[in-house]
Design a protein around this motif. Sequence first.
Motif, PDB file in Angstrom:
ATOM      1  N   ARG A  15      51.198  29.653  50.093  1.00 21.32           N
ATOM      2  CA  ARG A  15      51.036  30.033  48.684  1.00 21.32           C
ATOM      3  C   ARG A  15      49.725  30.794  48.515  1.00 21.32           C
ATOM      4  O   ARG A  15      48.693  30.394  49.059  1.00 21.32           O
ATOM      5  CB  ARG A  15      51.032  28.793  47.799  1.00 21.32           C
ATOM      6  N   TYR A  16      49.817  31.869  47.734  1.00 21.84           N
ATOM      7  CA  TYR A  16      48.642  32.721  47.516  1.00 21.84           C
ATOM      8  C   TYR A  16      48.488  33.029  46.038  1.00 21.84           C
ATOM      9  O   TYR A  16      49.471  33.186  45.319  1.00 21.84           O
ATOM     10  CB  TYR A  16      48.788  34.048  48.278  1.00 21.84           C
ATOM     11  N   ARG A  17      47.239  33.160  45.647  1.00 25.94           N
ATOM     12  CA  ARG A  17      46.874  33.593  44.306  1.00 25.94           C
ATOM     13  C   ARG A  17      45.922  34.766  44.479  1.00 25.94           C
ATOM     14  O   ARG A  17      44.912  34.639  45.175  1.00 25.94           O
ATOM     15  CB  ARG A  17      46.133  32.459  43.623  1.00 25.94           C
ATOM     16  N   ARG A  19      43.825  38.144  42.551  1.00 32.16           N
ATOM     17  CA  ARG A  19      43.296  38.723  41.317  1.00 32.16           C
ATOM     18  C   ARG A  19      42.492  39.950  41.712  1.00 32.16           C
ATOM     19  O   ARG A  19      41.589  39.859  42.542  1.00 32.16           O
ATOM     20  CB  ARG A  19      42.409  37.692  40.624  1.00 32.16           C
ATOM     21  N   GLY A  97      57.553  34.640  43.390  1.00 34.59           N
ATOM     22  CA  GLY A  97      56.569  34.250  42.392  1.00 34.59           C
ATOM     23  C   GLY A  97      56.541  35.245  41.247  1.00 34.59           C
ATOM     24  O   GLY A  97      57.594  35.650  40.752  1.00 34.59           O
ATOM     25  N   GLU A 119      47.127  40.254  38.523  1.00 40.47           N
ATOM     26  CA  GLU A 119      47.190  38.853  38.930  1.00 40.47           C
ATOM     27  C   GLU A 119      48.539  38.615  39.591  1.00 40.47           C
ATOM     28  O   GLU A 119      49.554  39.157  39.155  1.00 40.47           O
ATOM     29  CB  GLU A 119      47.053  37.942  37.718  1.00 40.47           C
ATOM     30  N   GLN A 120      48.517  37.787  40.619  1.00 39.84           N
ATOM     31  CA  GLN A 120      49.751  37.514  41.354  1.00 39.84           C
ATOM     32  C   GLN A 120      49.683  36.093  41.909  1.00 39.84           C
ATOM     33  O   GLN A 120      48.652  35.687  42.450  1.00 39.84           O
ATOM     34  CB  GLN A 120      49.888  38.516  42.503  1.00 39.84           C
ATOM     35  N   GLU A 121      50.774  35.368  41.748  1.00 38.05           N
ATOM     36  CA  GLU A 121      50.931  34.060  42.387  1.00 38.05           C
ATOM     37  C   GLU A 121      52.248  34.103  43.138  1.00 38.05           C
ATOM     38  O   GLU A 121      53.301  34.341  42.535  1.00 38.05           O
ATOM     39  CB  GLU A 121      50.930  32.933  41.365  1.00 38.05           C
ATOM     40  N   GLU A 123      54.605  32.709  46.814  1.00 31.97           N
ATOM     41  CA  GLU A 123      54.833  31.926  48.022  1.00 31.97           C
ATOM     42  C   GLU A 123      55.454  32.883  49.031  1.00 31.97           C
ATOM     43  O   GLU A 123      56.386  33.629  48.706  1.00 31.97           O
ATOM     44  CB  GLU A 123      55.792  30.771  47.747  1.00 31.97           C
ATOM     45  N   ARG A 141      44.726  37.762  53.379  1.00 33.92           N
ATOM     46  CA  ARG A 141      43.959  38.018  52.155  1.00 33.92           C
ATOM     47  C   ARG A 141      43.203  39.345  52.270  1.00 33.92           C
ATOM     48  O   ARG A 141      43.150  40.107  51.313  1.00 33.92           O
ATOM     49  CB  ARG A 141      43.014  36.850  51.861  1.00 33.92           C
TER      50      ARG A 141
END
Length: 166
Positions: A15-17, A19, A97, A119-121, A123, A141
């Motif tokens: 899982r990644y978030r 910005r 996501g 912004e992105q969330e 999996e 990343r």
Amino acid sequence: MDRSDRRDRWDRWSRYRFRSVWDLDAPPALVYAALEQVEEYPSWWRQVRRVEPVDERTGTAYIRSVLPYEIRVTATERLRDPGRGLLEVALGGDLYGWARWTVRPRGGPGGDHTRALYEQEVEVRHPLMRRLSPPARPVFRLNHALMMRAGRRGLAARLAGPPEAV
């Protein structure tokens, strides 16, 4: 630790978030107009290799950044609100996501400067990326950061060009 605990832990690594902030020297309406034309992304964002429309609200993008793999992401529009400067999509395919652009005026009089927040969330569902997520997380990343930097530069160049280019 049982198998389900290990799987849950592995899933967390997938899982990644993200910005990213793009400061651009162009009016917000122009930036928004460029960002909502997803089918045009390959013309200014080299990592977005191609976009294939599925229907009026959905398209599939093929993306490849620095690492030697291509991901396929199907985006379905959830929100398009030019008045509030919002674009949001649900994501499926190799990433599951959501992603959102928020476009706002930035500083100074004249309204010729924009801050676009991405912004992105997600999996990761791409099998190779999922297997490599724990050890390669910092590399993934960095790959994303390099892609976003190139996107900002590409959009800035497009916006600085002739008006009909946007």
